[in-house]
Design a protein around this motif. Structure first.
Motif, PDB file in Angstrom:
ATOM      1  N   LEU A 117      13.751  58.789  25.934  1.00  0.00           N
ATOM      2  CA  LEU A 117      14.562  59.928  26.353  1.00  0.00           C
ATOM      3  C   LEU A 117      15.355  60.499  25.174  1.00  0.00           C
ATOM      4  O   LEU A 117      15.386  61.713  24.963  1.00  0.00           O
ATOM      5  N   TYR A 118      15.969  59.628  24.394  1.00  0.00           N
ATOM      6  CA  TYR A 118      16.738  60.084  23.230  1.00  0.00           C
ATOM      7  C   TYR A 118      15.827  60.756  22.201  1.00  0.00           C
ATOM      8  O   TYR A 118      16.191  61.773  21.610  1.00  0.00           O
ATOM      9  N   ALA A 119      14.643  60.200  21.981  1.00  0.00           N
ATOM     10  CA  ALA A 119      13.706  60.789  21.018  1.00  0.00           C
ATOM     11  C   ALA A 119      13.236  62.163  21.491  1.00  0.00           C
ATOM     12  O   ALA A 119      13.181  63.118  20.709  1.00  0.00           O
ATOM     13  N   GLN A 120      12.906  62.283  22.780  1.00  0.00           N
ATOM     14  CA  GLN A 120      12.479  63.574  23.324  1.00  0.00           C
ATOM     15  C   GLN A 120      13.578  64.620  23.199  1.00  0.00           C
ATOM     16  O   GLN A 120      13.298  65.800  23.011  1.00  0.00           O
ATOM     17  N   ALA A 121      14.837  64.178  23.303  1.00  0.00           N
ATOM     18  CA  ALA A 121      15.974  65.094  23.204  1.00  0.00           C
ATOM     19  C   ALA A 121      16.296  65.451  21.754  1.00  0.00           C
ATOM     20  O   ALA A 121      17.121  66.327  21.500  1.00  0.00           O
ATOM     21  N   GLY A 122      15.664  64.769  20.802  1.00  0.00           N
ATOM     22  CA  GLY A 122      15.884  65.071  19.394  1.00  0.00           C
ATOM     23  C   GLY A 122      17.129  64.442  18.796  1.00  0.00           C
ATOM     24  O   GLY A 122      17.597  64.869  17.742  1.00  0.00           O
ATOM     25  N   ILE A 123      17.656  63.417  19.432  1.00  0.00           N
ATOM     26  CA  ILE A 123      18.823  62.718  18.868  1.00  0.00           C
ATOM     27  C   ILE A 123      18.351  62.013  17.597  1.00  0.00           C
ATOM     28  O   ILE A 123      17.398  61.230  17.634  1.00  0.00           O
ATOM     29  N   PRO A 124      18.993  62.298  16.469  1.00  0.00           N
ATOM     30  CA  PRO A 124      18.438  61.884  15.180  1.00  0.00           C
ATOM     31  C   PRO A 124      18.389  60.391  14.911  1.00  0.00           C
ATOM     32  O   PRO A 124      17.556  59.944  14.121  1.00  0.00           O
ATOM     33  N   GLU A 125      19.257  59.634  15.561  1.00  0.00           N
ATOM     34  CA  GLU A 125      19.309  58.204  15.250  1.00  0.00           C
ATOM     35  C   GLU A 125      19.829  57.420  16.446  1.00  0.00           C
ATOM     36  O   GLU A 125      20.797  57.816  17.089  1.00  0.00           O
ATOM     37  N   VAL A 126      19.170  56.276  16.713  1.00  0.00           N
ATOM     38  CA  VAL A 126      19.593  55.369  17.779  1.00  0.00           C
ATOM     39  C   VAL A 126      19.570  53.950  17.228  1.00  0.00           C
ATOM     40  O   VAL A 126      18.592  53.531  16.615  1.00  0.00           O
ATOM     41  N   TRP A 127      20.667  53.246  17.468  1.00  0.00           N
ATOM     42  CA  TRP A 127      20.726  51.823  17.142  1.00  0.00           C
ATOM     43  C   TRP A 127      20.700  51.049  18.447  1.00  0.00           C
ATOM     44  O   TRP A 127      21.409  51.395  19.396  1.00  0.00           O
ATOM     45  N   VAL A 128      19.874  50.007  18.499  1.00  0.00           N
ATOM     46  CA  VAL A 128      19.842  49.118  19.657  1.00  0.00           C
ATOM     47  C   VAL A 128      20.216  47.729  19.159  1.00  0.00           C
ATOM     48  O   VAL A 128      19.475  47.122  18.372  1.00  0.00           O
ATOM     49  N   LEU A 129      21.356  47.265  19.603  1.00  0.00           N
ATOM     50  CA  LEU A 129      21.845  45.952  19.217  1.00  0.00           C
ATOM     51  C   LEU A 129      21.344  44.929  20.234  1.00  0.00           C
ATOM     52  O   LEU A 129      21.759  44.932  21.392  1.00  0.00           O
ATOM     53  N   ASP A 130      20.408  44.093  19.820  1.00  0.00           N
ATOM     54  CA  ASP A 130      19.802  43.068  20.671  1.00  0.00           C
ATOM     55  C   ASP A 130      20.638  41.798  20.555  1.00  0.00           C
ATOM     56  O   ASP A 130      20.540  41.059  19.566  1.00  0.00           O
ATOM     57  N   LEU A 131      21.476  41.547  21.554  1.00  0.00           N
ATOM     58  CA  LEU A 131      22.383  40.410  21.500  1.00  0.00           C
ATOM     59  C   LEU A 131      21.656  39.074  21.623  1.00  0.00           C
ATOM     60  O   LEU A 131      22.087  38.084  21.044  1.00  0.00           O
ATOM     61  N   LYS A 132      20.557  39.035  22.371  1.00  0.00           N
ATOM     62  CA  LYS A 132      19.840  37.765  22.558  1.00  0.00           C
ATOM     63  C   LYS A 132      19.118  37.317  21.286  1.00  0.00           C
ATOM     64  O   LYS A 132      19.157  36.156  20.918  1.00  0.00           O
ATOM     65  N   ALA A 133      18.440  38.225  20.609  1.00  0.00           N
ATOM     66  CA  ALA A 133      17.702  37.882  19.390  1.00  0.00           C
ATOM     67  C   ALA A 133      18.563  38.054  18.145  1.00  0.00           C
ATOM     68  O   ALA A 133      18.117  37.734  17.043  1.00  0.00           O
ATOM     69  N   ASN A 134      19.779  38.575  18.311  1.00  0.00           N
ATOM     70  CA  ASN A 134      20.711  38.757  17.209  1.00  0.00           C
ATOM     71  C   ASN A 134      20.125  39.663  16.118  1.00  0.00           C
ATOM     72  O   ASN A 134      20.076  39.303  14.947  1.00  0.00           O
ATOM     73  N   ARG A 135      19.690  40.851  16.568  1.00  0.00           N
ATOM     74  CA  ARG A 135      19.080  41.822  15.656  1.00  0.00           C
ATOM     75  C   ARG A 135      19.597  43.210  15.973  1.00  0.00           C
ATOM     76  O   ARG A 135      19.897  43.527  17.125  1.00  0.00           O
ATOM     77  N   LEU A 136      19.643  44.043  14.955  1.00  0.00           N
ATOM     78  CA  LEU A 136      19.992  45.444  15.138  1.00  0.00           C
ATOM     79  C   LEU A 136      18.757  46.272  14.826  1.00  0.00           C
ATOM     80  O   LEU A 136      18.235  46.232  13.713  1.00  0.00           O
ATOM     81  N   HIS A 137      18.279  47.011  15.815  1.00  0.00           N
ATOM     82  CA  HIS A 137      17.123  47.894  15.641  1.00  0.00           C
ATOM     83  C   HIS A 137      17.648  49.290  15.318  1.00  0.00           C
ATOM     84  O   HIS A 137      18.414  49.867  16.091  1.00  0.00           O
ATOM     85  N   VAL A 138      17.218  49.830  14.191  1.00  0.00           N
ATOM     86  CA  VAL A 138      17.623  51.165  13.770  1.00  0.00           C
ATOM     87  C   VAL A 138      16.418  52.087  13.910  1.00  0.00           C
ATOM     88  O   VAL A 138      15.395  51.881  13.257  1.00  0.00           O
ATOM     89  N   HIS A 139      16.547  53.076  14.780  1.00  0.00           N
ATOM     90  CA  HIS A 139      15.461  54.033  15.040  1.00  0.00           C
ATOM     91  C   HIS A 139      15.895  55.398  14.516  1.00  0.00           C
ATOM     92  O   HIS A 139      16.999  55.866  14.836  1.00  0.00           O
ATOM     93  N   ARG A 140      14.995  56.040  13.749  1.00  0.00           N
ATOM     94  CA  ARG A 140      15.303  57.344  13.158  1.00  0.00           C
ATOM     95  C   ARG A 140      14.080  58.247  13.192  1.00  0.00           C
ATOM     96  O   ARG A 140      12.978  57.811  13.444  1.00  0.00           O
ATOM     97  N   ALA A 141      14.336  59.504  12.879  1.00  0.00           N
ATOM     98  CA  ALA A 141      13.294  60.512  12.712  1.00  0.00           C
ATOM     99  C   ALA A 141      12.467  60.729  13.982  1.00  0.00           C
ATOM    100  O   ALA A 141      11.292  60.389  14.042  1.00  0.00           O
ATOM    101  N   PRO A 142      13.077  61.316  15.017  1.00  0.00           N
ATOM    102  CA  PRO A 142      12.304  61.593  16.240  1.00  0.00           C
ATOM    103  C   PRO A 142      11.269  62.683  16.010  1.00  0.00           C
ATOM    104  O   PRO A 142      11.532  63.676  15.337  1.00  0.00           O
ATOM    105  N   LYS A 143      10.087  62.443  16.542  1.00  0.00           N
ATOM    106  CA  LYS A 143       9.010  63.426  16.434  1.00  0.00           C
ATOM    107  C   LYS A 143       8.079  63.226  17.618  1.00  0.00           C
ATOM    108  O   LYS A 143       7.650  62.099  17.886  1.00  0.00           O
ATOM    109  N   ALA A 144       7.795  64.283  18.335  1.00  0.00           N
ATOM    110  CA  ALA A 144       6.880  64.243  19.476  1.00  0.00           C
ATOM    111  C   ALA A 144       7.256  63.154  20.483  1.00  0.00           C
ATOM    112  O   ALA A 144       6.405  62.461  21.021  1.00  0.00           O
ATOM    113  N   GLY A 145       8.565  62.987  20.709  1.00  0.00           N
ATOM    114  CA  GLY A 145       9.034  62.065  21.738  1.00  0.00           C
ATOM    115  C   GLY A 145       9.107  60.605  21.347  1.00  0.00           C
ATOM    116  O   GLY A 145       9.334  59.750  22.197  1.00  0.00           O
ATOM    117  N   VAL A 146       8.914  60.297  20.061  1.00  0.00           N
ATOM    118  CA  VAL A 146       9.043  58.913  19.589  1.00  0.00           C
ATOM    119  C   VAL A 146       9.815  58.906  18.272  1.00  0.00           C
ATOM    120  O   VAL A 146       9.863  59.916  17.557  1.00  0.00           O
TER     121      VAL A 146
END
Length: 173
Positions: A117-146
């Motif tokens: 949803l965020y990628a389709q909306a063109g939000i430039p950056e999303v961070w997903v903090l995975d508390l169980k695996a203790n990782r931070l996923h950094v997502h950037r550069a939305p294009k064609a909904g991904v």
């Protein structure tokens, strides 16, 4: 035969005003997972870090809705918004510089439906903090909904928001 009913933004806001822990995603109302102590602490810590680092350069928007017309009003755990007054209207994707989702029980939901949803909306950056695996996923550069860029940070590594180079957020355990 049962059919699904899709809510529009105005109808959702009218019918669900004051109802806690729900969000509208692609026309469907979702109950959000309860917030535990580790989740709450992570949101509070990130809110403090961004508020101190950015001052008036951005609005730190913790656990508040964002309007994504025509059928979505997610409530990310944190968003950084362009600096302006949001008293009269909720922010829209054009206002959002960064979204942060903190995932304890909600990782599949956050990395699936919400990220799309965020990628389709063109939000430039999303961070997903995975508390169980203790990782931070950094997502950037939305294009064609991904998001076309995905980086995983481990404890001890720092992330910098695209909109604020030099503002380092150290991901720690």
């Amino acid at each position: 035969m049962a059919t699904r009913y899709r809510f529009g933004l105005e109808e959702y806001e009218r019918l669900f005003r004051g109802v806690k822990n729900v969000e509208l995603l692609e026309g469907e109302v979702y109950r959000m997972s309860p917030i535990g102590p580790k989740h709450a602490w992570s949101v509070a810590r990130l809110s403090r870090i961004f508020t101190e680092a950015l001052g008036n350069q951005a609005v730190v928007w913790p656990q508040n809705p964002i309007r994504i017309p025509p059928h979505s009003e997610p409530q990310p755990d944190l968003a950084l918004l362009r600096p302006k007054d949001y008293r009269e209207a909720l922010p829209t994707p054009e206002d959002v510089l960064l979204v942060v989702e903190v995932a304890d029980a909600s990782l599949d939901h956050d990395q699936g439906l919400k990220l799309s949803l965020y990628a389709q909306a063109g939000i430039p950056e999303v961070w997903v903090l995975d508390l169980k695996a203790n990782r931070l996923h950094v997502h950037r550069a939305p294009k064609a909904g991904v998001y076309t860029e995905h980086r995983i940070l481990l404890p001890g590594e720092a992330a910098e928001p695209l909109a604020f180079p030099g503002v380092r957020v150290l991901w720690e355990d």
